[in-house]
Design a protein around this motif. Structure first.
Motif, PDB file in Angstrom:
ATOM      1  N   MET A  87       0.944  -1.109   0.072  1.00 21.75           N
ATOM      2  CA  MET A  87      -0.031   0.047  -0.122  1.00 21.75           C
ATOM      3  C   MET A  87       0.877   1.394  -0.101  1.00 21.75           C
ATOM      4  O   MET A  87       1.744   1.329   0.855  1.00 21.75           O
ATOM      5  N   VAL A  88       0.683   2.235  -0.964  1.00 21.88           N
ATOM      6  CA  VAL A  88       1.369   3.304  -0.968  1.00 21.88           C
ATOM      7  C   VAL A  88       0.626   4.612  -0.275  1.00 21.88           C
ATOM      8  O   VAL A  88      -0.770   4.697  -0.421  1.00 21.88           O
ATOM      9  N   ILE A  89       1.285   5.144   0.618  1.00 21.44           N
ATOM     10  CA  ILE A  89       0.863   6.278   1.364  1.00 21.44           C
ATOM     11  C   ILE A  89       1.227   7.483   0.675  1.00 21.44           C
ATOM     12  O   ILE A  89       2.605   7.790   0.673  1.00 21.44           O
ATOM     13  N   VAL A  90       0.229   8.298   0.211  1.00 20.59           N
ATOM     14  CA  VAL A  90       0.567   9.715  -0.496  1.00 20.59           C
ATOM     15  C   VAL A  90       0.310  10.860   0.549  1.00 20.59           C
ATOM     16  O   VAL A  90      -0.655  10.833   1.067  1.00 20.59           O
ATOM     17  N   THR A  91       1.130  11.708   0.944  1.00 22.64           N
ATOM     18  CA  THR A  91       1.159  12.739   1.752  1.00 22.64           C
ATOM     19  C   THR A  91       0.097  13.905   1.106  1.00 22.64           C
ATOM     20  O   THR A  91      -0.008  13.795  -0.162  1.00 22.64           O
ATOM     21  N   ILE A  92      -0.485  14.774   2.108  1.00 20.19           N
ATOM     22  CA  ILE A  92      -1.278  15.874   1.452  1.00 20.19           C
ATOM     23  C   ILE A  92       0.074  16.814   0.592  1.00 20.19           C
ATOM     24  O   ILE A  92      -0.702  17.038  -0.593  1.00 20.19           O
ATOM     25  N   GLN A  93       0.997  16.859   0.961  1.00 22.97           N
ATOM     26  CA  GLN A  93       1.953  17.765   0.078  1.00 22.97           C
ATOM     27  C   GLN A  93       2.085  17.075  -1.287  1.00 22.97           C
ATOM     28  O   GLN A  93       2.317  17.848  -2.335  1.00 22.97           O
ATOM     29  N   GLU A  94       2.551  15.832  -1.220  1.00 25.80           N
ATOM     30  CA  GLU A  94       2.453  15.083  -2.585  1.00 25.80           C
ATOM     31  C   GLU A  94       1.427  15.218  -3.399  1.00 25.80           C
ATOM     32  O   GLU A  94       1.380  15.496  -4.696  1.00 25.80           O
ATOM     33  N   GLN A  95       0.035  15.082  -2.791  1.00 30.66           N
ATOM     34  CA  GLN A  95      -1.166  15.315  -3.596  1.00 30.66           C
ATOM     35  C   GLN A  95      -1.161  16.705  -3.957  1.00 30.66           C
ATOM     36  O   GLN A  95      -1.777  16.995  -5.389  1.00 30.66           O
ATOM     37  N   LEU A  96      -1.080  17.657  -3.055  1.00 33.66           N
ATOM     38  CA  LEU A  96      -0.870  18.925  -3.666  1.00 33.66           C
ATOM     39  C   LEU A  96       0.172  19.436  -4.700  1.00 33.66           C
ATOM     40  O   LEU A  96      -0.342  19.937  -5.759  1.00 33.66           O
ATOM     41  N   ASP A  97       1.349  18.821  -4.947  1.00 31.22           N
ATOM     42  CA  ASP A  97       2.286  18.654  -6.053  1.00 31.22           C
ATOM     43  C   ASP A  97       1.497  18.246  -7.181  1.00 31.22           C
ATOM     44  O   ASP A  97       1.776  18.849  -8.359  1.00 31.22           O
ATOM     45  N   GLN A  98       1.024  16.856  -7.091  1.00 28.27           N
ATOM     46  CA  GLN A  98       0.383  16.483  -8.396  1.00 28.27           C
ATOM     47  C   GLN A  98      -0.890  17.346  -8.848  1.00 28.27           C
ATOM     48  O   GLN A  98      -0.900  17.452 -10.278  1.00 28.27           O
ATOM     49  N   ILE A  99      -1.666  17.898  -7.968  1.00 29.48           N
ATOM     50  CA  ILE A  99      -2.757  18.786  -8.467  1.00 29.48           C
ATOM     51  C   ILE A  99      -2.126  20.250  -9.048  1.00 29.48           C
ATOM     52  O   ILE A  99      -2.695  20.242 -10.195  1.00 29.48           O
ATOM     53  N   ASN A 100      -0.979  20.809  -8.426  1.00 28.77           N
ATOM     54  CA  ASN A 100      -0.310  21.642  -9.048  1.00 28.77           C
ATOM     55  C   ASN A 100       0.144  21.385 -10.745  1.00 28.77           C
ATOM     56  O   ASN A 100       0.300  22.155 -11.483  1.00 28.77           O
ATOM     57  N   GLN A 101       0.820  20.298 -10.647  1.00 28.51           N
ATOM     58  CA  GLN A 101       1.348  19.663 -12.030  1.00 28.51           C
ATOM     59  C   GLN A 101       0.241  19.631 -12.986  1.00 28.51           C
ATOM     60  O   GLN A 101       0.505  20.045 -14.309  1.00 28.51           O
ATOM     61  N   ALA A 102      -1.051  19.185 -12.651  1.00 30.53           N
ATOM     62  CA  ALA A 102      -2.128  19.099 -13.557  1.00 30.53           C
ATOM     63  C   ALA A 102      -2.489  20.274 -14.129  1.00 30.53           C
ATOM     64  O   ALA A 102      -2.991  20.550 -15.197  1.00 30.53           O
ATOM     65  N   ILE A 103      -2.807  21.333 -12.973  1.00 28.34           N
ATOM     66  CA  ILE A 103      -3.150  22.467 -13.426  1.00 28.34           C
ATOM     67  C   ILE A 103      -2.053  23.323 -14.346  1.00 28.34           C
ATOM     68  O   ILE A 103      -2.798  23.868 -15.345  1.00 28.34           O
ATOM     69  N   SER A 104      -0.928  23.130 -14.073  1.00 22.46           N
ATOM     70  CA  SER A 104      -0.056  23.735 -14.940  1.00 22.46           C
ATOM     71  C   SER A 104      -0.106  23.091 -16.387  1.00 22.46           C
ATOM     72  O   SER A 104       0.004  24.025 -17.259  1.00 22.46           O
ATOM     73  N   ALA A 105      -0.059  21.821 -16.439  1.00 20.25           N
ATOM     74  CA  ALA A 105      -0.249  21.078 -17.925  1.00 20.25           C
ATOM     75  C   ALA A 105      -1.411  21.941 -18.609  1.00 20.25           C
ATOM     76  O   ALA A 105      -1.398  22.013 -19.748  1.00 20.25           O
ATOM     77  N   ILE A 106      -2.664  21.925 -17.781  1.00 22.35           N
ATOM     78  CA  ILE A 106      -3.896  22.277 -18.534  1.00 22.35           C
ATOM     79  C   ILE A 106      -3.690  23.684 -18.859  1.00 22.35           C
ATOM     80  O   ILE A 106      -4.154  24.075 -19.817  1.00 22.35           O
ATOM     81  N   GLU A 107      -3.177  24.570 -17.824  1.00 20.11           N
ATOM     82  CA  GLU A 107      -3.037  26.013 -18.421  1.00 20.11           C
ATOM     83  C   GLU A 107      -2.256  26.350 -19.476  1.00 20.11           C
ATOM     84  O   GLU A 107      -2.236  27.243 -20.044  1.00 20.11           O
ATOM     85  N   ASN A 108      -1.234  25.263 -19.669  1.00 18.26           N
ATOM     86  CA  ASN A 108      -0.213  25.372 -20.677  1.00 18.26           C
ATOM     87  C   ASN A 108      -0.742  24.780 -22.297  1.00 18.26           C
ATOM     88  O   ASN A 108      -0.005  24.663 -22.877  1.00 18.26           O
ATOM     89  N   GLY A 109      -2.027  24.287 -21.953  1.00 23.60           N
ATOM     90  CA  GLY A 109      -2.669  23.906 -23.282  1.00 23.60           C
ATOM     91  C   GLY A 109      -2.807  22.152 -23.324  1.00 23.60           C
ATOM     92  O   GLY A 109      -3.586  21.785 -24.401  1.00 23.60           O
ATOM     93  N   ALA A 110      -2.582  21.645 -22.367  1.00 23.37           N
ATOM     94  CA  ALA A 110      -2.704  20.192 -22.244  1.00 23.37           C
ATOM     95  C   ALA A 110      -3.918  19.540 -21.701  1.00 23.37           C
ATOM     96  O   ALA A 110      -3.894  19.376 -20.848  1.00 23.37           O
TER      97      ALA A 110
END
Length: 69
Positions: free
Chosen positions: A1-24
């Motif tokens: 079982m992999v435990i993902v921290t809140i900070q890691e989740q936040l980093d993933q969300i920020n990466q997704a937002i950045s990708a979409i804002e840049n056209g993806a």
């Protein structure tokens, strides 16, 4: 079982937002396609994760009472 921290989740969300804002918004790999979530949903999730991280790090509401005697 992999435990993902809140900070890691936040980093993933920020990466997704950045990708979409840049056209993806959508990816195609061969005959398969992957569509990212709506930015509004990602922004809401980011706010919730930021709130959780703030509370986890000792943030919150404090009340002071001054007694003038």
């Amino acid at each position: 079982m992999v435990i993902v921290t809140i900070q890691e989740q936040l980093d993933q969300i920020n990466q997704a937002i950045s990708a979409i804002e840049n056209g993806a918004q959508e990816y195609r790999i061969g005959s398969r396609s992957l569509r990212r979530p709506d930015l509004t949903i990602l922004y809401q999730e980011r706010r919730e994760l930021q709130r959780q991280l703030y509370e986890e790090n000792g943030g919150g509401v404090y009340v002071a009472v001054f007694d003038r005697r």
